[in-house]
Design a protein around this motif. Structure first.
Motif, PDB file in Angstrom:
ATOM      1  N   GLU A   1       0.831  -1.213   0.000  1.00  0.00           N
ATOM      2  CA  GLU A   1       0.000   0.000   0.000  1.00  0.00           C
ATOM      3  C   GLU A   1       0.864   1.262   0.000  1.00  0.00           C
ATOM      4  N   ALA A   2       1.977   1.210   0.735  1.00  0.00           N
ATOM      5  CA  ALA A   2       2.870   2.382   0.759  1.00  0.00           C
ATOM      6  C   ALA A   2       3.466   2.626  -0.628  1.00  0.00           C
ATOM      7  N   ALA A   3       3.825   1.551  -1.323  1.00  0.00           N
ATOM      8  CA  ALA A   3       4.419   1.707  -2.660  1.00  0.00           C
ATOM      9  C   ALA A   3       3.386   2.243  -3.658  1.00  0.00           C
ATOM     10  N   VAL A   4       2.150   1.784  -3.545  1.00  0.00           N
ATOM     11  CA  VAL A   4       1.108   2.299  -4.452  1.00  0.00           C
ATOM     12  C   VAL A   4       0.871   3.781  -4.160  1.00  0.00           C
ATOM     13  N   LEU A   5       0.816   4.120  -2.884  1.00  0.00           N
ATOM     14  CA  LEU A   5       0.611   5.520  -2.503  1.00  0.00           C
ATOM     15  C   LEU A   5       1.724   6.399  -3.071  1.00  0.00           C
ATOM     16  N   GLU A   6       2.946   5.912  -2.969  1.00  0.00           N
ATOM     17  CA  GLU A   6       4.094   6.661  -3.498  1.00  0.00           C
ATOM     18  C   GLU A   6       3.977   6.803  -5.026  1.00  0.00           C
ATOM     19  N   ALA A   7       3.572   5.728  -5.673  1.00  0.00           N
ATOM     20  CA  ALA A   7       3.405   5.769  -7.133  1.00  0.00           C
ATOM     21  C   ALA A   7       2.366   6.826  -7.523  1.00  0.00           C
ATOM     22  N   VAL A   8       1.281   6.871  -6.774  1.00  0.00           N
ATOM     23  CA  VAL A   8       0.228   7.845  -7.076  1.00  0.00           C
ATOM     24  C   VAL A   8       0.754   9.264  -6.856  1.00  0.00           C
ATOM     25  N   ARG A   9       1.459   9.453  -5.746  1.00  0.00           N
ATOM     26  CA  ARG A   9       2.004  10.793  -5.439  1.00  0.00           C
ATOM     27  C   ARG A   9       2.966  11.275  -6.522  1.00  0.00           C
ATOM     28  N   LEU A  10       3.754  10.325  -7.058  1.00  0.00           N
ATOM     29  CA  LEU A  10       4.776  10.693  -8.046  1.00  0.00           C
ATOM     30  C   LEU A  10       4.278  10.560  -9.483  1.00  0.00           C
ATOM     31  N   ASN A  11       2.976  10.295  -9.626  1.00  0.00           N
ATOM     32  CA  ASN A  11       2.380  10.115 -10.956  1.00  0.00           C
ATOM     33  C   ASN A  11       2.981   8.950 -11.741  1.00  0.00           C
ATOM     34  N   LYS A  12       3.452   7.947 -11.032  1.00  0.00           N
ATOM     35  CA  LYS A  12       3.946   6.734 -11.703  1.00  0.00           C
ATOM     36  C   LYS A  12       2.731   5.831 -11.932  1.00  0.00           C
ATOM     37  N   THR A  13       1.804   6.325 -12.713  1.00  0.00           N
ATOM     38  CA  THR A  13       0.503   5.674 -12.866  1.00  0.00           C
ATOM     39  C   THR A  13       0.115   5.580 -14.336  1.00  0.00           C
ATOM     40  N   THR A  14      -0.986   4.868 -14.555  1.00  0.00           N
ATOM     41  CA  THR A  14      -1.530   4.784 -15.911  1.00  0.00           C
ATOM     42  C   THR A  14      -2.346   6.050 -16.214  1.00  0.00           C
ATOM     43  N   GLN A  15      -2.788   6.155 -17.487  1.00  0.00           N
ATOM     44  CA  GLN A  15      -3.411   7.410 -17.932  1.00  0.00           C
ATOM     45  C   GLN A  15      -4.672   7.774 -17.167  1.00  0.00           C
ATOM     46  N   ASP A  16      -5.475   6.757 -16.809  1.00  0.00           N
ATOM     47  CA  ASP A  16      -6.719   7.030 -16.082  1.00  0.00           C
ATOM     48  C   ASP A  16      -6.452   7.689 -14.736  1.00  0.00           C
ATOM     49  N   ALA A  17      -5.243   7.502 -14.199  1.00  0.00           N
ATOM     50  CA  ALA A  17      -4.890   8.078 -12.905  1.00  0.00           C
ATOM     51  C   ALA A  17      -3.868   9.206 -13.097  1.00  0.00           C
ATOM     52  N   ASN A  18      -3.989   9.890 -14.210  1.00  0.00           N
ATOM     53  CA  ASN A  18      -3.192  11.096 -14.512  1.00  0.00           C
ATOM     54  C   ASN A  18      -1.727  10.837 -14.851  1.00  0.00           C
ATOM     55  N   GLY A  19      -1.337   9.576 -15.078  1.00  0.00           N
ATOM     56  CA  GLY A  19       0.063   9.286 -15.384  1.00  0.00           C
ATOM     57  C   GLY A  19       0.279   8.996 -16.856  1.00  0.00           C
ATOM     58  N   THR A  20       1.481   8.473 -17.163  1.00  0.00           N
ATOM     59  CA  THR A  20       1.805   8.177 -18.561  1.00  0.00           C
ATOM     60  C   THR A  20       2.283   6.739 -18.739  1.00  0.00           C
ATOM     61  N   LEU A  21       2.303   5.972 -17.639  1.00  0.00           N
ATOM     62  CA  LEU A  21       2.844   4.612 -17.722  1.00  0.00           C
ATOM     63  C   LEU A  21       1.812   3.633 -18.271  1.00  0.00           C
ATOM     64  N   GLY A  22       2.339   2.510 -18.766  1.00  0.00           N
ATOM     65  CA  GLY A  22       1.473   1.411 -19.169  1.00  0.00           C
ATOM     66  C   GLY A  22       1.216   0.495 -17.978  1.00  0.00           C
ATOM     67  N   THR A  23       0.350  -0.487 -18.187  1.00  0.00           N
ATOM     68  CA  THR A  23       0.014  -1.432 -17.125  1.00  0.00           C
ATOM     69  C   THR A  23       1.280  -2.087 -16.559  1.00  0.00           C
ATOM     70  N   ARG A  24       2.108  -2.604 -17.458  1.00  0.00           N
ATOM     71  CA  ARG A  24       3.307  -3.334 -17.025  1.00  0.00           C
ATOM     72  C   ARG A  24       4.287  -2.416 -16.289  1.00  0.00           C
ATOM     73  N   GLU A  25       4.454  -1.204 -16.841  1.00  0.00           N
ATOM     74  CA  GLU A  25       5.444  -0.289 -16.245  1.00  0.00           C
ATOM     75  C   GLU A  25       4.980   0.181 -14.861  1.00  0.00           C
ATOM     76  N   ALA A  26       3.685   0.452 -14.730  1.00  0.00           N
ATOM     77  CA  ALA A  26       3.174   0.898 -13.418  1.00  0.00           C
ATOM     78  C   ALA A  26       3.306  -0.240 -12.396  1.00  0.00           C
ATOM     79  N   GLY A  27       2.992  -1.455 -12.845  1.00  0.00           N
ATOM     80  CA  GLY A  27       3.110  -2.605 -11.947  1.00  0.00           C
ATOM     81  C   GLY A  27       4.552  -2.833 -11.543  1.00  0.00           C
ATOM     82  N   GLN A  28       5.455  -2.713 -12.533  1.00  0.00           N
ATOM     83  CA  GLN A  28       6.886  -2.934 -12.232  1.00  0.00           C
ATOM     84  C   GLN A  28       7.418  -1.864 -11.280  1.00  0.00           C
ATOM     85  N   TRP A  29       6.936  -0.641 -11.456  1.00  0.00           N
ATOM     86  CA  TRP A  29       7.394   0.447 -10.563  1.00  0.00           C
ATOM     87  C   TRP A  29       7.042   0.099  -9.118  1.00  0.00           C
TER      88      TRP A  29
END
Ligand code: ATP
Length: 363
Positions: free
Chosen positions: A328-356
């Motif tokens: 949960e902490a890693a997902v929260l960090e990903a969201v804060r840093l926009n390491k997300t897919t497009q629907d969540a305001n980011g630019t990553l793909g499914t695989r890249e967001a998961g790998q992050w």
């Protein structure tokens, strides 16, 4: 011996993984990758139940499939079912509803938590303002598909869809809601303190009356917990107007299905929402709230965070403590840093967001 009571010999927790269809096949590998990255003592076995298998050999659920899951696994992680090639959706119904009904997974637990203000479509709403849980009855209601069609195809056609509510079914989900309220805390550490029952008893008086009576009876055993009631239409309005007022919401199968899509929007969309289908003491099933999303399937566009947060929920259910917190902490960090897919305001793909998330889970 009841297979559910058999001793499960492995020291590792055994997880049945059923990615299913569409984006389920993309997000579930990410959730598994993240769980592996935590180093948790888990053993995964994948099953190919879904549209491809059904179209190949006509199998929806193999013989004794549900008995096998209950006997051989500690938990089940499911993706999504639904494929445009299977017009009847028979496989989805037999696998997903079959699992919920036949394994008697009566409590559908859907946490609604906003990880970052930027994900919420409402103005002036912060993460602390959206932190509630919806407990949806999962084995009864209109989803039992009781009823029938009479004089089909004629001008006199009649369609009847029964809303099935048993005292046992209503009582156990309401009881579960009070127990849940007693046992869980909010993200800020404060205790949960209110159970709200949602129905439409002003129009649906028979079923609503049962829910009202049982709610009153069960609440008497939980005097420290505040109770509240809302009609489902009013609840939809209030959820958008002021989500701060909700804590634990308990409702029937259909209303729970509908209001948790609305609730998912409050937390950043269907791609962010997690859920569990639970029968205390039995092998339970965990799945992201979203469906198979055919329009975006196979394009590396799907948000894997709903599935990853679902994995964290499953691990917590299995009594892991460190690993779900790390995920949960890693997902929260990903969201804060926009390491997300497009629907969540980011630019990553499914695989890249998961790998992050997988790479940051141990940091
Ligand atoms: P079901 O009835 O099977 O639950 P549904 O009708 O609720 O499905 P979904 O398949 O969940 O619909 O998705 C509806 C739309 O929401 C998708 O087409 C997609 O645009 C969006 N969506 C759902 N899940 C995700 C996700 N994980 N990432 C990004 N977008 C998503």
């Amino acid at each position: 011996m009841n297979p559910e009571n058999e001793v499960k010999p492995s020291t590792k927790k055994r997880i049945a993984v059923i990615p299913g269809d569409g984006i389920g096949k993309e997000v579930i590998p990410q959730a598994v990758g993240v769980m592996r990255a935590t180093g948790a003592a888990l053993e995964f076995t994948e099953f190919d139940w879904g549209a491809d298998r059904y179209l190949r050999d006509g199998t929806t659920v193999p013989p004794d499939g549900f008995t096998m899951l209950a006997r051989d696994f500690d938990a089940i992680l499911v993706g999504a079912f639904g494929d445009p090639r299977v017009k009847t959706n028979i496989h989805a119904k037999e696998i997903l509803l079959g699992m919920r009904f036949q394994m008697d997974l009566y409590a559908n637990v859907r946490p609604v938590r906003l990880l970052d203000a930027g994900l919420c479509p409402l103005k002036n709403v912060e993460p602390k303002d959206v932190d509630f849980v919806v407990l949806r009855e999962n084995t009864e209601g209109v989803y039992t598909d009781a009823g029938g069609v009479f004089k089909q195809g004629t001008p006199d056609e009649i369609a009847m869809q029964e809303d099935l509510n048993t005292r046992k079914g209503v009582e156990r989900i309401i009881h579960y809601a009070f127990e849940y309220c007693r046992a869980h805390r909010k993200l800020d550490g404060s205790p949960r303190s209110k159970v709200l029952m949602c129905d439409k008893s002003n129009a649906m008086t028979h079923a609503g009356g049962l829910w009202q009576r049982v709610f009153k009876e069960v609440s008497a055993g939980f005097s420290e917990i505040t109770t509240q009631h809302m009609y489902v239409d009013a609840l939809c309005l209030q959820m958008v107007r002021d989500p701060r007022q909700f804590d634990v919401v308990v409702t029937n199968n259909m209303f729970g299905d509908i209001i948790t899509d609305l609730a998912a929007a409050l937390q950043g969309g269907l791609g962010m929402a997690a859920s569990g289908n639970i029968h205390p003491g039995r092998t339970s099933m965990f799945e992201p709230v979203h469906g198979s999303a055919p329009p975006i399937a196979g394009k590396n566009l799907a948000n894997p965070f709903g599935a990853i947060l679902t994995a964290a929920m499953m691990l917590r259910h299995l009594k892991f403590t460190r690993e779900p917190d790390q995920i949960e902490a890693a997902v929260l960090e990903a969201v804060r840093l926009n390491k997300t897919t497009q629907d969540a305001n980011g630019t990553l793909g499914t695989r890249e967001a998961g790998q992050w998330v997988a790479e940051h889970v141990m940091i």
